[in-house]
Design an enzyme around this catalytic site. Structure first.
Site, PDB file in Angstrom:
ATOM      1  N   GLU A  90      -4.996  -1.601  -7.507  1.00 20.07           N
ATOM      2  CA  GLU A  90      -5.149  -2.959  -8.026  1.00 20.07           C
ATOM      3  C   GLU A  90      -4.628  -3.998  -7.032  1.00 20.07           C
ATOM      4  O   GLU A  90      -5.267  -5.029  -6.799  1.00 20.07           O
ATOM      5  CB  GLU A  90      -4.396  -3.105  -9.353  1.00 20.07           C
ATOM      6  CG  GLU A  90      -5.108  -2.500 -10.553  1.00 20.07           C
ATOM      7  CD  GLU A  90      -6.314  -3.307 -10.980  1.00 20.07           C
ATOM      8  OE1 GLU A  90      -6.449  -4.472 -10.559  1.00 20.07           O
ATOM      9  OE2 GLU A  90      -7.150  -2.764 -11.728  1.00 20.07           O
ATOM     10  N   SER A  91      -3.454  -3.751  -6.458  1.00 20.32           N
ATOM     11  CA  SER A  91      -2.794  -4.783  -5.644  1.00 20.32           C
ATOM     12  C   SER A  91      -2.184  -4.273  -4.360  1.00 20.32           C
ATOM     13  O   SER A  91      -1.556  -5.046  -3.637  1.00 20.32           O
ATOM     14  CB  SER A  91      -1.683  -5.435  -6.478  1.00 20.32           C
ATOM     15  OG  SER A  91      -0.712  -4.459  -6.837  1.00 20.32           O
TER      16      SER A  91
END
Length: 425
Positions: free
Chosen positions: A154-155
């Site tokens: 995700e990040s």
């Protein structure tokens, strides 16, 4: 001669542009031929290719908090393993979520263990700080602990990450979804960037998605593209509840999302077999939190508690303007243990220093209700009478100045418009 030089430069520019475009395409998508000889294009989750493209930022983060472990003995070479070996390793992992092997999963494993080796090394170093937070939040909602690797794709484990569509934080919450799950977002604080609050919100969100679909793989897909898109893919597939059956009907990035998640679990478990050394992190494993009910700046805490301001910001990434707004509601500050001890000892001094050096917003303010002083426009009696005449040179200049002012601001002294052009909305 000049013409041939121009042609050569143009050819070089075209070659560079083609190479750059090819590099970008290679970053954002994976192209391969499946077992049936059909070419397949898989979109790479944004955080994965951004962590590669944004190499300067990654380098800065590594130099600041992550260092190479010189004691880790590794050849640095990525050995090749057969499909059967990797499939067996995936099957041995202690997970509740199904971790099957196929060509798509293989493409992401190869990507992680080859071109993204340095990123994996950094993730492993950062995991010492973040994984206990993720595990505690996931455990509290009874969801599988292997979901702790979702923030990797995700990040890239960056709490300040912001996607091209505005998703923010380790778990990449959109604004509306974050607020739905109790995350504050205002001018001073963004809880989507808070590792603890966002982890509990994500765990609850994943639990809710599982209750909708009854399958963790579908819940993961819905986390990426939304329940509506997963339901649409289920209907188009004829009602199948198998992720790999609805796979062709999902959005492009979601088709790569679950395989990237499976591959992340693999590489974070079997990194040693691929000669990847975890970096050592300077982020403290032992921290504690204090609750304040007054506004306090990170700068004053940094000065009095003798903690680096950048370290303080990274421990508290939710505070957007270095101001903890405890006056609005009780707010937490995460500190290292030595800084925590000093904060408890010097809390009154911190609050007093903060008020003296940084001030606070005024609660009351007086309004100056006195009449404004006016300046007389009467001309001096010593001024010659001829200069007051409308026919004088001075009068003509005054009229010209008034006309210029009328032209600049767009209205005449009679209130009419100086032009016919309408204002665009």
């Amino acid at each position: 001669m000049k013409k041939s030089k121009t042609c050569l430069i143009a050819a070089l520019l075209m070659l560079l542009a083609t190479h750059s475009q090819a590099q970008i395409n290679d970053d954002v998508e994976i192209v391969f031929t499946d077992e049936e000889g059909v070419e397949e294009v898989i979109a790479v989750p944004e955080a994965l290719y951004m962590s590669e493209l944004d190499s300067l930022m990654q380098l800065f983060r590594n130099q600041t908090y992550l260092i190479v472990d010189d004691e880790c003995e590794s050849s640095g070479e990525n050995p090749y393993y057969t499909d059967q070996v990797i499939a067996e390793r995936l099957s041995r992992m202690p997970t509740r979520i199904e971790m099957p092997y196929n060509n798509v999963v293989r493409q992401f494993i190869d990507r992680y263990t080859s071109r993204m080796r340095r990123s994996v090394s950094a993730w492993l170093g950062s995991s010492n700080f973040y994984m206990p937070i993720f595990e505690q939040a996931l455990e509290s909602y009874g969801v599988p602990l292997e979901l702790k690797y979702l923030p990797v794709i995700e990040s890239a484990l960056n709490p300040k990450a912001v996607s091209r569509v505005g998703a923010t934080g380790l778990w990449q919450f959109m604004l509306a979804t974050g607020k739905q799950y109790g995350l504050r977002v205002n001018s001073l604080v963004d809880d989507r960037r808070d590792p603890i609050r966002s982890s509990y919100a994500a765990a609850k969100f994943l639990r809710d998605l599982y209750r909708i679909f009854g399958d963790w793989t579908l819940a993961i897909a819905a986390y990426n593209c939304g329940p509506e898109n997963v339901n649409k893919a289920i209907r188009r597939s004829g009602g199948s509840m198998d992720y790999w059956k609805i796979y062709p009907y999902l959005p492009a990035e979601t088709r790569g999302y679950v395989p990237a998640f499976i591959a992340a679990n693999y590489v974070m478990t079997y990194y040693c077999e691929h000669n990847i050394c975890p970096m050592l992190t300077n982020l403290p494993e032992l921290t504690d939190t204090v609750v304040v009910n007054k506004n306090v700046s990170l700068a004053s805490i940094s000065k009095i508690c003798d903690i680096d301001i950048n370290m303080l910001r990274d421990l508290n990434p939710q505070y957007r303007k270095d101001l903890v707004n405890g006056l609005t509601e009780p707010s937490t500050i995460r500190l290292t243990i030595p800084a925590m001890n000093k904060f408890v000892e010097f809390e009154d001094s911190i609050m007093a220093y903060d008020a003296a050096h940084y001030g606070n917003k005024r609660m009351y303010v007086a309004v100056d209700e006195s009449k404004p002083k006016t300046t007389s426009h009467r001309q001096s009696s010593s001024q010659p009478a001829t200069q007051k005449s409308s026919g004088s040179r001075s009068g003509r200049n005054s009229h010209a100045t008034a006309s210029a002012a009328t032209s600049r601001y767009g209205k005449s002294s009679r209130g009419g418009s100086s032009g016919s052009r309408k204002r665009r909305r």
